[in-house]
Design a protein around this motif. Sequence first.
Motif, PDB file in Angstrom:
ATOM      1  N   LEU A 257      59.815 -11.709  39.215  1.00  0.00           N
ATOM      2  CA  LEU A 257      60.034 -10.531  40.059  1.00  0.00           C
ATOM      3  C   LEU A 257      58.794  -9.664  40.286  1.00  0.00           C
ATOM      4  O   LEU A 257      58.778  -8.828  41.186  1.00  0.00           O
ATOM      5  N   MET A 258      57.754  -9.858  39.460  1.00  0.00           N
ATOM      6  CA  MET A 258      56.603  -8.951  39.461  1.00  0.00           C
ATOM      7  C   MET A 258      55.957  -8.808  40.838  1.00  0.00           C
ATOM      8  O   MET A 258      55.619  -7.709  41.269  1.00  0.00           O
ATOM      9  N   ASP A 259      55.784  -9.919  41.562  1.00  0.00           N
ATOM     10  CA  ASP A 259      55.131  -9.868  42.874  1.00  0.00           C
ATOM     11  C   ASP A 259      56.127  -9.753  44.023  1.00  0.00           C
ATOM     12  O   ASP A 259      55.733  -9.748  45.188  1.00  0.00           O
ATOM     13  N   LYS A 260      57.426  -9.666  43.685  1.00  0.00           N
ATOM     14  CA  LYS A 260      58.456  -9.466  44.711  1.00  0.00           C
ATOM     15  C   LYS A 260      58.920  -8.012  44.744  1.00  0.00           C
ATOM     16  O   LYS A 260      58.902  -7.359  45.779  1.00  0.00           O
ATOM     17  N   LEU A 261      59.343  -7.502  43.587  1.00  0.00           N
ATOM     18  CA  LEU A 261      59.804  -6.110  43.519  1.00  0.00           C
ATOM     19  C   LEU A 261      58.656  -5.133  43.306  1.00  0.00           C
ATOM     20  O   LEU A 261      58.724  -3.982  43.707  1.00  0.00           O
TER      21      LEU A 261
END
Length: 402
Positions: A257-261
């Motif tokens: 999720l780090m580079d999405k959210l």
Amino acid sequence: MAEGLVVSTCLGGAFVGSMFSGWIADGIGRRRAFQLCALPMIIGASMSAITKNLWGMLLGRLFVGTGMGIGPAVAALYVSEVSPAYVRGAYGSSTQIAACLGILVALFVGLPAKEILGWWRICFWVATIPAAFLALFMEFCAESPHWLFKRGRGAEAEAELERLFGGLHVKYSMAELSKSERGDDADAVKFSELISPRNFGVVFIGSTLFALQQLSGINAVFYFSSTVFKNAGVPSDSGNICVGIANLSGSIIAMILMDKLGRRVLLLGSFLGMAIAMGVQAIAATSFVSSSGALSLSLGGMLLFVLTFSLGAGPVPSLLLSEIFPNRIRAKAMAVCMAVHWVINFFVGLLFLRLLEQLGPLILYTIFGSFCFLAVIYVKRNVMETKGKTLQEIEMALLPQQ
């Protein structure tokens, strides 16, 4: 007292190592800094493995702690500087996953210690293996182009960029690097520069994030987990493995999720979840809940706390700080923030059981939960999103605020 000394000597060594990590990383480069930090880990673990008395054990732990203090700061720097912007978050989270895997492996390696006399010496010998691998394999890794450029070694920086990203991206990457502060006099960065009006804002944000991370009570939960599981009738080894799995699961989700959210969203959600989990543990400590209900709430609250911590508050601060610090002061600013982390970690570990005895779990867990909630407010007001931006873009965006 002796048992406490074995633990806290390691944390004291980590504080010393972290204070010098920035100067080491800037002086000899990120790659050599990794190899240097492996050396005290190998020496220290070997000393502890062969020692015949407490003083030999303490000296060995001090050496290991020194390497432990240098490593995380250099890892955060290195990963942020060699990763493409669009996957930097995922790569940054991979260090947290590696740490979780290391803890789980250590738990399994230590299982025979209760049955086999002297097995603890084998555990220390095993600890030298990953340190030796680190020293060996870093020889084949790329040096940070950011460090090379900062040292005025442009041709070498281009060669490493081509090795990392391919020839097509070298020109653009070099143009991006040229936007940051060149600073051939990087060695001249003094502590006074870190607290100057230009840089104080970002250094304060970094130090506060690490302080709130430790004041949330995460290490106290780890220290106390065996007792909670024991009271619930769960073998402490099985309980600790459950905690390790929760930690690993959250870290894997964070990597996805780090580079999405983005970093900010994960931090907010993580600290909020930790505050709720601490609330659950505080309720378990009241007289309004039956004994069986209290045990269930304690176990559930603890696992929820570890899971939500590993989703953001665990992996994000070191990644975020390596992104928001200007190139010129990045290594030394990380060193200061990591030193804050180790100091508070030391005092939480030292005082937790005494505070638990004097204040009781209800008040203590309420205090930890309050720090988690305070962290939510602080992140919302002060932390910028860095997802998908190059380090130079982040530096330019923060420049007017420094």
